[in-house]
Write an enzyme that holds these catalytic residues in place. Structure first.
Site, PDB file in Angstrom:
ATOM      1  N   THR A 108      36.346 -37.510 -32.535  1.00  0.00           N
ATOM      2  CA  THR A 108      37.099 -36.434 -31.932  1.00  0.00           C
ATOM      3  C   THR A 108      38.467 -36.556 -32.046  1.00  0.00           C
ATOM      4  O   THR A 108      39.465 -35.595 -32.524  1.00  0.00           O
ATOM      5  CB  THR A 108      36.413 -36.393 -30.383  1.00  0.00           C
ATOM      6  OG1 THR A 108      35.227 -36.364 -30.283  1.00  0.00           O
ATOM      7  CG2 THR A 108      37.088 -35.020 -30.008  1.00  0.00           C
ATOM      8  N   HIS A 134      31.816 -31.486 -23.539  1.00  0.00           N
ATOM      9  CA  HIS A 134      32.514 -31.795 -24.624  1.00  0.00           C
ATOM     10  C   HIS A 134      32.584 -30.553 -25.200  1.00  0.00           C
ATOM     11  O   HIS A 134      31.681 -30.547 -26.410  1.00  0.00           O
ATOM     12  CB  HIS A 134      31.876 -33.000 -25.234  1.00  0.00           C
ATOM     13  CG  HIS A 134      32.577 -33.628 -26.187  1.00  0.00           C
ATOM     14  ND1 HIS A 134      33.576 -32.865 -27.254  1.00  0.00           N
ATOM     15  CD2 HIS A 134      32.377 -34.656 -27.205  1.00  0.00           C
ATOM     16  CE1 HIS A 134      34.048 -33.968 -28.196  1.00  0.00           C
ATOM     17  NE2 HIS A 134      33.400 -35.012 -28.147  1.00  0.00           N
TER      18      HIS A 134
HETATM   19  N1   CP Z   1      30.799 -37.431 -30.717  1.00  0.00           N
HETATM   20  C1   CP Z   1      32.307 -37.765 -30.351  1.00  0.00           C
HETATM   21  O1   CP Z   1      32.745 -37.481 -29.112  1.00  0.00           O
HETATM   22  O2   CP Z   1      32.510 -39.103 -30.969  1.00  0.00           O
HETATM   23  P1   CP Z   1      33.641 -39.906 -30.560  1.00  0.00           P
HETATM   24  O3   CP Z   1      33.305 -40.439 -29.216  1.00  0.00           O
HETATM   25  O4   CP Z   1      33.671 -40.885 -31.703  1.00  0.00           O
HETATM   26  O5   CP Z   1      34.821 -38.999 -30.361  1.00  0.00           O
END
Ligand code: CP
Length: 339
Positions: free
Chosen positions: A58, A135
């Site tokens: 992200t 998210h």
């Molecule tokens: N999918 C996701 O949020 O990955 P990260 O935690 O690496 O940002």
């Protein structure tokens, strides 16, 4: 919704037409993400990329998306490297950092924290994950991926059949994805989790009220037999009181090629927000699936760049300028599409 100047805090703020607008701008970002062309529509703009919790995709994806539109990125990574460790409030941090940036992306371990930050920020804020809550950009890139994958089989988002598997209690990506699916017709959702890690009741009730057919189960094999998408998730160890408690659930639902071949329809697409937990005791998506053409996990991450570029372009109101300011790439481009 009016994207110009808006914060993106929750999927609840979108209507169906908004999703289509984001996806069609994301389509236009492909030549820039593939380094076939350059556009500099955000030249001079600064992204404040503030990640107070671990991230690979992200954080780098938001930063790269901003760079690809010509903007610059300033980052804070972790509590200890910030003045929050000296007792500064999140709201004071917001008042300060929004004076340095044109837009801010933020991840924080506490639910509601990004909205709290955004309430006093002087610039738009994008929620990069707030605790177990939401998210939203992940859900948007997931649905964009689903749309593309289904299109390859002559299908649309309406009528989607999806199984979500794993830690559905703490998984913010599935919470946002469920909210997003409520905007579509004739959707069915299989929720597969240990009963202790079930999807929050309120979300299940909201999905049913929105017309989604929801079934809950603790059995992997029977739940993935008649779906278009298998969406696996990791046990969110960081939300448990101890590693031992997370260990009680780790490895409970493992998908590998043999199970896929025996139980899934031939075109079932395999997704995961990543990171997948590849340790032997977890291994929710076995690496023997890596050569399965229906494994879309790295197409998801590539699509994330397009969707995040679209969000920046829409919020900062430059979508009408993207092609106008496009120039050719002059360097050797070794890039191959993700498989
Ligand atoms: N999918 C996701 O949020 O990955 P990260 O935690 O690496 O940002």
């Amino acid at each position: 919704m009016e994207f110009k100047g808006s914060s993106i805090l929750s999927i609840s703020q979108f209507e169906r037409g908004d999703i289509d607008r984001i996806f069609r701008v994301a389509d236009r970002m492909e030549p820039y993400a593939q380094r076939q062309k350059i556009t500099r529509v955000l030249e001079g703009a600064i992204l404040g990329n503030m990640f107070f919790e671990a991230s690979t995709r992200t954080r780098i994806s938001f930063g790269s998306a901003f760079n690809l539109l010509g903007g610059e990125v300033r980052e804070t990574v972790g509590f200890e490297a910030s003045a929050l460790a000296k007792g500064e409030s999140l709201q004071d941090t917001a008042r300060v950092l929004s004076g340095f940036s044109d837009i801010i992306c933020m991840r924080h371990p506490q639910s509601g924290s990004v909205a709290d930050f955004a309430s006093v920020s002087r610039v738009p804020v994008i929620n990069g994950g707030d605790g177990s809550n939401e998210h939203p950009s992940q859900a948007l890139l997931d649905l964009y991926t689903i749309e593309k994958e289904l299109k390859g089989h002559g299908r649309q988002l309406d009528g989607l059949r999806i199984a979500m598997i794993g830690d559905l209690k703490h998984g913010r990506t599935v919470h946002s994805l469920c909210k997003l699916l409520m905007l579509f017709q004739h959707v069915s959702v299989q929720l597969v989790s240990p009963v202790e890690l079930a999807m929050p009741r309120e979300l299940v009730e909201d999905m049913r009220a929105a017309g989604i057919q929801v079934e809950e189960s603790e059995r992997l094999e029977s739940s993935i037999s008649h779906v278009d998408i298998v969406y696996s998730t990791r046990i969110q160890e960081e939300r448990f009181s101890s590693k031992d408690e997370a260990d009680l659930y780790r490895g409970r639902f493992r998908l590998n090629q043999a199970i896929y071949t025996s139980h899934c329809e031939p075109n079932t697409v395999i997704m995961h927000p990543l990171p997948r937990d590849s340790r032997a005791e977890a291994n929710e998506l076995d690496r023997d699936l890596d050569s399965n053409p229906n494994l879309a996990i790295f197409r998801q991450t590539d699509n994330g760049l397009l969707v995040r570029m679209a969000l920046f372009a829409m919020i900062l109101d430059v979508t009408h300028l993207i092609e106008k300011y496009a120039t050719e790439v002059r360097w050797f481009n070794p890039r191959q599409p993700a498989c």
